[in-house]
Motif scaffolding. Structure first.
Motif, PDB file in Angstrom:
ATOM      1  N   ARG A   9       0.828  -1.211   0.000  1.00  0.00           N
ATOM      2  CA  ARG A   9       0.000   0.000   0.000  1.00  0.00           C
ATOM      3  C   ARG A   9       0.861   1.259   0.000  1.00  0.00           C
ATOM      4  O   ARG A   9       0.572   2.242  -0.683  1.00  0.00           O
ATOM      5  N   TYR A  10       1.966   1.216   0.777  1.00  0.00           N
ATOM      6  CA  TYR A  10       2.882   2.352   0.829  1.00  0.00           C
ATOM      7  C   TYR A  10       3.475   2.626  -0.560  1.00  0.00           C
ATOM      8  O   TYR A  10       3.511   3.766  -1.008  1.00  0.00           O
ATOM      9  N   TRP A  11       3.956   1.589  -1.249  1.00  0.00           N
ATOM     10  CA  TRP A  11       4.546   1.763  -2.566  1.00  0.00           C
ATOM     11  C   TRP A  11       3.524   2.261  -3.575  1.00  0.00           C
ATOM     12  O   TRP A  11       3.837   3.064  -4.451  1.00  0.00           O
ATOM     13  N   LYS A  12       2.301   1.783  -3.455  1.00  0.00           N
ATOM     14  CA  LYS A  12       1.238   2.244  -4.350  1.00  0.00           C
ATOM     15  C   LYS A  12       0.978   3.730  -4.145  1.00  0.00           C
ATOM     16  O   LYS A  12       0.872   4.503  -5.108  1.00  0.00           O
ATOM     17  N   GLU A  13       0.889   4.166  -2.899  1.00  0.00           N
ATOM     18  CA  GLU A  13       0.682   5.588  -2.602  1.00  0.00           C
ATOM     19  C   GLU A  13       1.874   6.421  -3.066  1.00  0.00           C
ATOM     20  O   GLU A  13       1.701   7.511  -3.607  1.00  0.00           O
ATOM     21  N   LEU A  14       3.069   5.910  -2.862  1.00  0.00           N
ATOM     22  CA  LEU A  14       4.274   6.643  -3.279  1.00  0.00           C
ATOM     23  C   LEU A  14       4.309   6.802  -4.798  1.00  0.00           C
ATOM     24  O   LEU A  14       4.640   7.878  -5.307  1.00  0.00           O
ATOM     25  N   ARG A  15       3.951   5.757  -5.545  1.00  0.00           N
ATOM     26  CA  ARG A  15       3.896   5.855  -7.010  1.00  0.00           C
ATOM     27  C   ARG A  15       2.856   6.881  -7.445  1.00  0.00           C
ATOM     28  O   ARG A  15       3.082   7.649  -8.388  1.00  0.00           O
ATOM     29  N   THR A  16       1.719   6.917  -6.778  1.00  0.00           N
ATOM     30  CA  THR A  16       0.681   7.889  -7.114  1.00  0.00           C
ATOM     31  C   THR A  16       1.173   9.313  -6.880  1.00  0.00           C
ATOM     32  O   THR A  16       0.999  10.187  -7.729  1.00  0.00           O
ATOM     33  N   VAL A  17       1.808   9.538  -5.746  1.00  0.00           N
ATOM     34  CA  VAL A  17       2.299  10.879  -5.417  1.00  0.00           C
ATOM     35  C   VAL A  17       3.402  11.296  -6.385  1.00  0.00           C
ATOM     36  O   VAL A  17       3.399  12.414  -6.919  1.00  0.00           O
ATOM     37  N   LEU A  18       4.352  10.413  -6.650  1.00  0.00           N
ATOM     38  CA  LEU A  18       5.447  10.753  -7.563  1.00  0.00           C
ATOM     39  C   LEU A  18       4.953  10.929  -8.991  1.00  0.00           C
ATOM     40  O   LEU A  18       5.457  11.789  -9.724  1.00  0.00           O
ATOM     41  N   GLY A  19       3.962  10.148  -9.401  1.00  0.00           N
ATOM     42  CA  GLY A  19       3.385  10.329 -10.733  1.00  0.00           C
ATOM     43  C   GLY A  19       2.709  11.677 -10.873  1.00  0.00           C
ATOM     44  O   GLY A  19       2.856  12.363 -11.884  1.00  0.00           O
ATOM     45  N   GLY A  20       1.971  12.090  -9.849  1.00  0.00           N
ATOM     46  CA  GLY A  20       1.334  13.408  -9.867  1.00  0.00           C
ATOM     47  C   GLY A  20       2.355  14.532  -9.847  1.00  0.00           C
ATOM     48  O   GLY A  20       2.195  15.553 -10.523  1.00  0.00           O
ATOM     49  N   LEU A  21       3.419  14.351  -9.078  1.00  0.00           N
ATOM     50  CA  LEU A  21       4.480  15.356  -9.009  1.00  0.00           C
ATOM     51  C   LEU A  21       5.173  15.497 -10.361  1.00  0.00           C
ATOM     52  O   LEU A  21       5.407  16.616 -10.836  1.00  0.00           O
ATOM     53  N   TYR A  22       5.477  14.374 -11.003  1.00  0.00           N
ATOM     54  CA  TYR A  22       6.101  14.415 -12.327  1.00  0.00           C
ATOM     55  C   TYR A  22       5.183  15.093 -13.334  1.00  0.00           C
ATOM     56  O   TYR A  22       5.622  15.928 -14.125  1.00  0.00           O
ATOM     57  N   HIS A  23       3.915  14.742 -13.306  1.00  0.00           N
ATOM     58  CA  HIS A  23       2.959  15.356 -14.237  1.00  0.00           C
ATOM     59  C   HIS A  23       2.890  16.867 -14.023  1.00  0.00           C
ATOM     60  O   HIS A  23       2.888  17.642 -14.983  1.00  0.00           O
ATOM     61  N   GLY A  24       2.854  17.292 -12.778  1.00  0.00           N
ATOM     62  CA  GLY A  24       2.752  18.717 -12.488  1.00  0.00           C
ATOM     63  C   GLY A  24       4.000  19.496 -12.835  1.00  0.00           C
ATOM     64  O   GLY A  24       3.935  20.659 -13.220  1.00  0.00           O
ATOM     65  N   MET A  25       5.163  18.855 -12.724  1.00  0.00           N
ATOM     66  CA  MET A  25       6.421  19.572 -12.951  1.00  0.00           C
ATOM     67  C   MET A  25       6.917  19.489 -14.388  1.00  0.00           C
ATOM     68  O   MET A  25       7.653  20.365 -14.834  1.00  0.00           O
ATOM     69  N   VAL A  26       6.544  18.453 -15.121  1.00  0.00           N
ATOM     70  CA  VAL A  26       7.135  18.253 -16.439  1.00  0.00           C
ATOM     71  C   VAL A  26       6.099  18.162 -17.552  1.00  0.00           C
ATOM     72  O   VAL A  26       6.260  18.762 -18.606  1.00  0.00           O
ATOM     73  N   GLU A  27       5.042  17.437 -17.354  1.00  0.00           N
ATOM     74  CA  GLU A  27       4.111  17.154 -18.438  1.00  0.00           C
ATOM     75  C   GLU A  27       2.973  18.149 -18.573  1.00  0.00           C
ATOM     76  O   GLU A  27       2.391  18.274 -19.635  1.00  0.00           O
ATOM     77  N   HIS A  28       2.636  18.849 -17.523  1.00  0.00           N
ATOM     78  CA  HIS A  28       1.467  19.725 -17.535  1.00  0.00           C
ATOM     79  C   HIS A  28       1.676  20.879 -18.512  1.00  0.00           C
ATOM     80  O   HIS A  28       2.768  21.425 -18.622  1.00  0.00           O
ATOM     81  N   PRO A  29       0.638  21.267 -19.272  1.00  0.00           N
ATOM     82  CA  PRO A  29       0.778  22.355 -20.251  1.00  0.00           C
ATOM     83  C   PRO A  29       1.194  23.689 -19.624  1.00  0.00           C
ATOM     84  O   PRO A  29       1.829  24.510 -20.277  1.00  0.00           O
ATOM     85  N   ALA A  30       0.840  23.910 -18.385  1.00  0.00           N
ATOM     86  CA  ALA A  30       1.202  25.170 -17.740  1.00  0.00           C
ATOM     87  C   ALA A  30       2.696  25.261 -17.468  1.00  0.00           C
ATOM     88  O   ALA A  30       3.231  26.348 -17.266  1.00  0.00           O
ATOM     89  N   TYR A  31       3.380  24.130 -17.492  1.00  0.00           N
ATOM     90  CA  TYR A  31       4.826  24.121 -17.242  1.00  0.00           C
ATOM     91  C   TYR A  31       5.563  25.003 -18.248  1.00  0.00           C
ATOM     92  O   TYR A  31       6.436  25.775 -17.883  1.00  0.00           O
ATOM     93  N   GLU A  32       5.198  24.902 -19.522  1.00  0.00           N
ATOM     94  CA  GLU A  32       5.847  25.718 -20.551  1.00  0.00           C
ATOM     95  C   GLU A  32       5.553  27.198 -20.345  1.00  0.00           C
ATOM     96  O   GLU A  32       6.431  28.040 -20.532  1.00  0.00           O
ATOM     97  N   LEU A  33       4.335  27.523 -19.955  1.00  0.00           N
ATOM     98  CA  LEU A  33       3.998  28.930 -19.706  1.00  0.00           C
ATOM     99  C   LEU A  33       4.790  29.477 -18.532  1.00  0.00           C
ATOM    100  O   LEU A  33       5.280  30.621 -18.573  1.00  0.00           O
TER     101      LEU A  33
END
Length: 98
Positions: A9-33
């Motif tokens: 459960r811990y690893w599952k939660e950690l993957r979810t948090v890190l996936g969201g962090l990566y999306h927000g920092m690198v993949e999100h369209p607002a990142y380029e702006l």
């Protein structure tokens, strides 16, 4: 609850948090702006501190010369961006939808 299920459960939660962090920092369209806005702010700061690079006389050049060792790499990229008028106009045109 067993130790194995808690670890899973811990690893599952950690993957979810890190996936969201990566999306927000690198993949999100607002990142380029945000990146372009930060570059514009840096350019405005460097132009205010070092206008003599482009032939504009500056009374504060003596004091801003102390910043040169800290901004060495950034100043070269700044000059390249501002001397290349086509890319500067293109970047500003995209920003204001021209």
């Amino acid at each position: 609850m067993t130790l194995a299920s808690r670890i899973e459960r811990y690893w599952k939660e950690l993957r979810t948090v890190l996936g969201g962090l990566y999306h927000g920092m690198v993949e999100h369209p607002a990142y380029e702006l945000i990146e372009k806005e930060a570059e514009d702010v840096d350019d405005a700061f460097l132009l205010a501190c070092f206008p003599d690079v482009f032939g504009i006389p500056s009374p504060i050049a003596y004091y801003t010369a102390e910043l040169l060792p800290y901004l060495d790499g950034e100043l070269e990229a700044f000059e390249r961006r501002l001397w290349d008028r086509a890319s500067l106009l293109e970047r500003k045109g995209q920003q204001y939808h021209f």
